[in-house]
Design an enzyme around this catalytic site. Structure first.
Site, PDB file in Angstrom:
ATOM      1  N   GLU A  93       1.461   8.161  -3.923  1.00  0.00           N
ATOM      2  CA  GLU A  93       2.199   7.706  -2.743  1.00  0.00           C
ATOM      3  C   GLU A  93       3.536   8.439  -2.614  1.00  0.00           C
ATOM      4  O   GLU A  93       3.957   8.781  -1.510  1.00  0.00           O
ATOM      5  CB  GLU A  93       2.412   6.191  -2.807  1.00  0.00           C
ATOM      6  CG  GLU A  93       1.145   5.377  -2.584  1.00  0.00           C
ATOM      7  CD  GLU A  93       0.579   5.556  -1.184  1.00  0.00           C
ATOM      8  OE1 GLU A  93       1.353   5.473  -0.210  1.00  0.00           O
ATOM      9  OE2 GLU A  93      -0.642   5.787  -1.059  1.00  0.00           O
ATOM     10  N   LYS A  97       2.701  12.288  -1.661  1.00  0.00           N
ATOM     11  CA  LYS A  97       2.123  12.467  -0.328  1.00  0.00           C
ATOM     12  C   LYS A  97       3.055  11.983   0.778  1.00  0.00           C
ATOM     13  O   LYS A  97       3.178  12.627   1.828  1.00  0.00           O
ATOM     14  CB  LYS A  97       0.785  11.738  -0.233  1.00  0.00           C
ATOM     15  CG  LYS A  97       0.074  11.951   1.097  1.00  0.00           C
ATOM     16  CD  LYS A  97      -1.288  11.263   1.118  1.00  0.00           C
ATOM     17  CE  LYS A  97      -1.982  11.485   2.457  1.00  0.00           C
ATOM     18  NZ  LYS A  97      -3.310  10.809   2.512  1.00  0.00           N
ATOM     19  N   HIS A  98       3.707  10.849   0.553  1.00  0.00           N
ATOM     20  CA  HIS A  98       4.482  10.220   1.628  1.00  0.00           C
ATOM     21  C   HIS A  98       5.990  10.176   1.355  1.00  0.00           C
ATOM     22  O   HIS A  98       6.793  10.604   2.180  1.00  0.00           O
ATOM     23  CB  HIS A  98       3.973   8.799   1.870  1.00  0.00           C
ATOM     24  CG  HIS A  98       2.542   8.709   2.263  1.00  0.00           C
ATOM     25  ND1 HIS A  98       2.088   9.109   3.495  1.00  0.00           N
ATOM     26  CD2 HIS A  98       1.448   8.266   1.569  1.00  0.00           C
ATOM     27  CE1 HIS A  98       0.772   8.918   3.563  1.00  0.00           C
ATOM     28  NE2 HIS A  98       0.361   8.412   2.407  1.00  0.00           N
ATOM     29  N   HIS A 111       0.850  -1.192   0.000  1.00  0.00           N
ATOM     30  CA  HIS A 111       0.000   0.000   0.000  1.00  0.00           C
ATOM     31  C   HIS A 111       0.888   1.245   0.000  1.00  0.00           C
ATOM     32  O   HIS A 111       0.666   2.171  -0.759  1.00  0.00           O
ATOM     33  CB  HIS A 111      -0.929  -0.003   1.211  1.00  0.00           C
ATOM     34  CG  HIS A 111      -1.924   1.114   1.202  1.00  0.00           C
ATOM     35  ND1 HIS A 111      -2.941   1.222   2.119  1.00  0.00           N
ATOM     36  CD2 HIS A 111      -2.060   2.192   0.393  1.00  0.00           C
ATOM     37  CE1 HIS A 111      -3.665   2.308   1.859  1.00  0.00           C
ATOM     38  NE2 HIS A 111      -3.141   2.918   0.826  1.00  0.00           N
TER      39      HIS A 111
END
EC number: 4.6.1.19
Length: 222
Positions: A106, A109-110, A55
């Site tokens: 991903e 954002k991260h 994820h």
């Protein structure tokens, strides 16, 4: 003149400090495709596999909000060569034709918040591939080694946790469940590591009993 120099110096320090985002540890979260498709209102366009796939890898904090959408320090775009591996270990479960959108999200954002451990976009995805394959942090394989297979049986929370601990230096994972009707399914498992990404730690912040993602002590379907 001295005052002007001092003001400029302080301004530079403030700019540098404001562009540096702190984090305490990493969450490496994997989702069980079948349960994700079963528990989500969004329909999966492709038949889900009975596998845990990535994820995301998320820089996180012990206290306070986690960093998000940070300034990018070094620009090195994701290499196409990596995408063949990412398609296998990190698909967009809902629509595999949109894998690139999922990976981009991903990263922005991260992954962008993982500096200096994560140096750039390409390094972010290389790190995830290494963790999942080379470092054997593949949750499906860890469970399989403990004779816990995705056969739809109902499991005890402790059995799942102990199996993961055996593959993670006896450190506690974070489990996410989802209730659908009378059935509670195992949806995600998170492994946590220190901010270097090299050493497992106990995952903080488990889901509370009042959370819809809380895992009960028994009867967890996997």
């Amino acid at each position: 003149m001295v005052h002007v120099v001092m003001m400029v110096f302080l301004l530079i320090v403030l700019i540098l400090c404001s562009s540096t985002v702190g984090y305490d540890y990493f969450q490496f979260t994997q989702q069980y495709q079948l349960a994700v498709c079963n528990s989500n209102r969004t329909l999966c366009k492709d038949p889900p596999d009975k596998l845990f796939t990535v994820h995301g890898l998320w820089p996180s904090n012990m206290v306070g909000p986690d960093p998000s959408k940070c300034p990018i320090k070094n620009i090195r775009k994701r290499e196409k060569l990596l995408e063949h591996q990412l398609e296998i270990i990190w698909p967009n479960v809902f629509d595999r034709t949109k894998n690139n959108l999922f990976w981009d999200k991903e990263w922005m954002k991260h992954g962008s918040c993982g500096y200096p451990t994560i140096d750039n976009e390409n390094h972010y995805f290389e790190t995830v591939i290494k963790m999942y394959i080379s470092k054997k942090q593949n949750v499906s394989r860890i469970l399989s080694k403990a004779k816990i297979e995705p056969d739809g049986k109902k499991r005890a929370l402790l059995d799942i946790e102990n199996a993961i601990r055996n593959g993670a230096d006896n450190k506690k994972p974070k489990l996410k469940c989802q209730k659908k009707g009378t059935t509670t399914e195992l949806v995600e498992i998170t492994l946590c590591s220190d901010k270097s990404g090299e050493h497992f730690i106990d995952c903080p912040h488990p889901f509370e009993p009042i959370s819809p993602h809380y895992c009960p002590t028994n009867n967890i379907k996997y």
